[in-house]
Design a protein around this motif. Structure first.
Motif, mmCIF file in Angstrom:
data_model
loop_
_atom_site.group_PDB
_atom_site.id
_atom_site.type_symbol
_atom_site.label_atom_id
_atom_site.label_comp_id
_atom_site.label_asym_id
_atom_site.label_seq_id
_atom_site.Cartn_x
_atom_site.Cartn_y
_atom_site.Cartn_z
ATOM 1 N N CYS A 458 16.103 4.802 4.903
ATOM 2 C CA CYS A 458 14.923 3.980 4.599
ATOM 3 C C CYS A 458 14.073 4.661 3.523
ATOM 4 O O CYS A 458 14.245 5.836 3.229
ATOM 5 C CB CYS A 458 14.087 3.760 5.853
ATOM 6 N N LEU A 459 13.142 3.884 2.977
ATOM 7 C CA LEU A 459 12.336 4.404 1.866
ATOM 8 C C LEU A 459 11.587 5.675 2.247
ATOM 9 O O LEU A 459 11.121 5.806 3.381
ATOM 10 C CB LEU A 459 11.381 3.345 1.318
ATOM 11 N N GLN A 460 11.466 6.599 1.270
ATOM 12 C CA GLN A 460 10.667 7.802 1.471
ATOM 13 C C GLN A 460 9.201 7.458 1.340
ATOM 14 O O GLN A 460 8.361 7.940 2.077
ATOM 15 C CB GLN A 460 10.996 8.844 0.396
ATOM 16 N N THR A 461 8.917 6.612 0.349
ATOM 17 C CA THR A 461 7.545 6.228 0.031
ATOM 18 C C THR A 461 7.613 5.139 -1.039
ATOM 19 O O THR A 461 8.705 4.724 -1.424
ATOM 20 C CB THR A 461 6.746 7.457 -0.488
ATOM 21 N N VAL A 462 6.456 4.663 -1.488
ATOM 22 C CA VAL A 462 6.414 3.802 -2.674
ATOM 23 C C VAL A 462 6.271 4.742 -3.866
ATOM 24 O O VAL A 462 5.431 5.654 -3.843
ATOM 25 C CB VAL A 462 5.224 2.816 -2.601
ATOM 26 N N TRP A 463 7.119 4.564 -4.865
ATOM 27 C CA TRP A 463 7.152 5.485 -6.007
ATOM 28 C C TRP A 463 5.753 5.718 -6.574
ATOM 29 O O TRP A 463 5.064 4.759 -6.936
ATOM 30 C CB TRP A 463 8.076 4.934 -7.093
ATOM 31 N N GLY A 464 5.357 6.977 -6.569
ATOM 32 C CA GLY A 464 4.086 7.367 -7.167
ATOM 33 C C GLY A 464 2.854 6.894 -6.414
ATOM 34 O O GLY A 464 1.746 6.974 -6.937
ATOM 35 N N ASP A 465 3.021 6.404 -5.195
ATOM 36 C CA ASP A 465 1.875 5.817 -4.510
ATOM 37 C C ASP A 465 2.010 5.918 -2.982
ATOM 38 O O ASP A 465 2.192 4.925 -2.286
ATOM 39 C CB ASP A 465 1.732 4.344 -4.947
ATOM 40 N N ASP A 466 1.885 7.157 -2.485
ATOM 41 C CA ASP A 466 1.986 7.388 -1.032
ATOM 42 C C ASP A 466 0.987 6.542 -0.258
ATOM 43 O O ASP A 466 1.266 6.056 0.834
ATOM 44 C CB ASP A 466 1.706 8.861 -0.712
ATOM 45 N N ASP A 467 -0.173 6.378 -0.868
ATOM 46 C CA ASP A 467 -1.238 5.632 -0.232
ATOM 47 C C ASP A 467 -0.830 4.171 0.002
ATOM 48 O O ASP A 467 -1.069 3.601 1.058
ATOM 49 C CB ASP A 467 -2.439 5.681 -1.183
ATOM 50 N N ARG A 468 -0.189 3.601 -1.017
ATOM 51 C CA ARG A 468 0.254 2.206 -0.903
ATOM 52 C C ARG A 468 1.328 2.091 0.179
ATOM 53 O O ARG A 468 1.381 1.109 0.920
ATOM 54 C CB ARG A 468 0.794 1.718 -2.256
#
Ligand code: ATP
Ligand code: MG
Length: 637
Positions: A458-468
């Motif tokens: 599954c996704l690690q995060t949204v690219w460049g935007d952990d907050d999102r």
């Protein structure tokens, strides 16, 4: 009645995957090759970020190509079939190994280093897959953008990922016509704030391809130079990033899903065995596009990591005729096939003889995902294919592999039409009531959620935007820490899940909450309906009113005004009968094409906006603009 889930072996495997999470995934990890084994299976010290296989070192390209050379050097790895250019070419694992190293060397010569981003904007040709694997080999992060996306969409994705290199081609082909890319590449580079320093062009000889001096490089020339090149696979931390991929943008601005290396490799290897039940050496045919998650996971990485043969198909399902896919199945003895309900509905408009006249007996299962698979379509295709089982599987770009699905590699459970069966191992599902936020009971509608940690892949995060990442996915259910899929579902008494539609596709008619999907299903029961979209339109009296846009199998019935009225009435009567008058659409409009994303999903939000006299919104992923024109035109009637 199907056997209750609780009594299955599947339920035991699933329970163990949650209760003994690390032991379960440690076992799964043994099926891939590691340069250095992981020291820790899961690090979940910073929720909701899960880090799988910490300390382990591996490489996706090594697992997809190099490790098969010992036993399968001469086995076909990739069969490229284009019904657009009438080409067909087989690459063995040895060929693939050579081509990928050549591509990797070319990339290095253009300045690509580990950790750099490479944007791949390509049609469905073998070179696109060489480019993806070459990135994986070097440890560069690929961002594949669906070929043919308009220049502003491409520019936005360039600026989000800031690639050092873009790999493209002179043109794609659709329905026998060239779709030139180069002017879009040039325009996107002009529009982007941070354009790539280099552009590598694969010239197929289809379109004019003026080269920009100092920036553009010609693949064919460089390929001759680097034919015998050897490049080792970069050791990657399992927790490093392998790629960025944008979601379809069905509900708004696409999200840049960022994936890891080790967890993804393990998740795909496991899914090929447990879910797709495809053996090494067997042929896997996924009809998606590398621009989508299904293509990443099941055209490229999944089948190759598994040592299977993957078919890369460029073309339409109905050209030269509606028998083309079944001809491929027959010729290459395809064991498992993966497609979309949208494609199945396209085929449903054709004569079933195209399927029945082919020998499809090698095809054990046809997997369909991406959109709800309505029961009439599922039945139709199941009957036309005879012995092939139809497997509805539900997942998202975010997860990279199926969330809800039958898992016939573990146990051959019965399937039910309209249901993607059960949770896959590793996914701890919750169905949450939308106002009480408590878990719902059998057959009660809830928001489909996953209790974290999310499983590998599954996704690690949204690219460049952990907050999102945190805000988008983990804050939909107040008071509970859950990943929300933004889809509604029910679970029946036997444990089978049913997807009801997206949480933003619910409409409120005079206080009754109705899923547009339910109304669409009801309309599908009308024999002349091939496809339908239902949206809720603001209504002074009732709050919202359902409105339907239908594509007919035989549009001749609505040529005259009289015929149109009769068909509209008949469809309304079908809804009355199936769901009750409360769900009856205020209007049924007839079109020949529905607006869809390029990944084949209905753009209901655009139809709704137009029906309410508003702007259609972010349309960057729209497949065919003429579909919106048709909607605008019928809305005037
Ligand atoms: P965005 O998130 O950008 O709005 P998207 O959700 O369409 O776009 P994808 O990740 O491509 O992007 O699609 C996942 C969604 O597709 C799921 O959340 C679900 O709504 C739908 N879907 C996928 N498979 C199925 C299925 N088997 N049955 C019903 N719906 C499905
Ligand atoms: Mg989504």
């Amino acid at each position: 009645m199907a056997r209750p889930y609780d009594t299955t072996r599947l339920a035991q495997v699933h329970a163990r995957s949650i209760q003994e999470r690390e032991a379960f995934w440690a076992e799964q990890a043994k099926t891939i090759d590691w340069m250095k084994p992981p020291q820790q299976i899961l690090d979940y010290s910073k929720p909701p970020f899960s880090r799988w296989y910490v300390g382990g070192e591996t490489n996706l390209c090594y697992n997809a190509v190099d490790r098969h050379l010992a036993a399968r050097a001469n086995q076909p790895a990739l069969i490229y079939i284009s019904t657009e250019t009438n080409e067909e070419k087989t690459y063995t694992y040895a060929d693939l190994h050579r081509e990928v190293q050549t591509m990797a060397t070319i990339m290095q010569s253009l300045g690509v280093k580990k950790g750099d981003r490479v944007l791949i904007y390509m049609p469905m040709i073998a070179e696109a897959i060489f480019a993806m694997l070459a990135c994986a080999r070097l440890g560069a992060i690929h961002s594949v953008v669906f070929g043919g996306f308009a220049a502003p969409s491409l520019a936005a994705r360039i600026d989000d990922a800031t690639p050092v290199l873009m790999v493209s081609a002179d043109a794609g082909m659709r329905s026998g016509k060239e779709v030139p890319y180069k002017h879009l590449v040039d325009e996107a580079c002009r529009l982007a704030q941070k354009p790539p320093a280099k552009v590598l062009m694969v010239n197929r000889g289809l379109a004019q391809c003026g080269m920009v001096a100092g920036r553009d490089a010609d693949y064919a020339a460089l390929r001759t130079q680097h034919q015998a090149a050897q490049v080792p696979c970069a050791p990657m931390l399992a927790t490093d990033s392998s790629y960025i991929l944008y979601t379809s943008g069905t509900t708004g601005k696409p999200k840049g899903v960022q994936r890891d290396v080790g967890g993804y490799a393990v998740a795909l290897a496991a899914s090929m065995r447990h879910i797709f039940d495809c053996k090494p050496g067997e042929v896997f045919f996924c009809t998606s596009d590398i621009g989508w998650v299904v293509g990443h996971s099941y055209i490229v990485y999944g089948p190759l990591i598994n040592g299977s043969t993957t078919i890369v198909y460029e073309g339409l399902p109905i050209r030269p005729d509606a028998g083309i896919w079944w001809q491929i199945v027959e010729r290459y003895k395809v064991s498992a096939m993966f497609s979309s309900p949208t494609a199945a509905r396209v085929l449903k408009k054709q004569d079933p003889k195209y399927m029945t006249e082919r020998n499809t007996s090698s095809l054990r299962r046809l997997f369909l995902a991406g959109e709800p698979l309505d029961e009439p379509t599922a039945r139709w295709i199941s009957e036309a294919l005879g012995g092939t089982k139809i497997i509805d599987n539900y997942w998202q770009t975010e997860t990279g592999w199926p969330i809800l699905t039958a898992q016939h590699g573990i146990e051959d459970t019965e399937t039910k039409f309209g249901s993607p069966s059960f949770a896959a191992y590793g996914y701890d599902m919750r169905l949450i009531h939308e106002s009480t936020f408590e878990e719902v009971g059998a057959n009660e509608k809830g928001m489909l959620c996953i209790a974290p940690p999310l499983p590998p892949g599954c996704l690690q995060t949204v690219w460049g935007d952990d907050d999102r990442f945190v805000k988008t996915y983990f804050s939909a259910v107040p008071g509970k820490y859950l990943y929300s899929t933004f889809d509604y579902a029910t679970r029946d008494a036997e444990g089978y899940y049913f997807i009801l539609g997206r949480t933003d596709d619910v409409i409120n008619v005079a206080g009754h909450r109705l899923g547009t999907r339910e109304i669409e299903e009801a309309i599908q029961a009308h024999p002349n309906v091939a496809e339908v979209a239902v949206v809720g339109v603001a209504d002074a009296l009732k709050g919202q009113m359902p409105m339907a846009f239908a594509v007919l199998k035989n549009p001749a019935t609505v040529q005259t005004e009289e015929g149109r009225k009769a068909e509209e009435k008949a469809i309304m009567a079908t809804v009355d009968k199936e769901l009750g008058a409360i769900a009856r659409p205020g209007r049924v409009h007839f079109v020949t094409l529905l607006p869809k994303t390029r990944s084949g999903k209905l753009l209901r939000r655009a139809m709704q906006a137009l029906a309410e006299g508003k702007d259609a919104g972010d349309m960057t992923t729209l497949e065919d603009p003429s579909a919106l024109e048709q909607i605008k035109a019928v809305l005037k009637t």
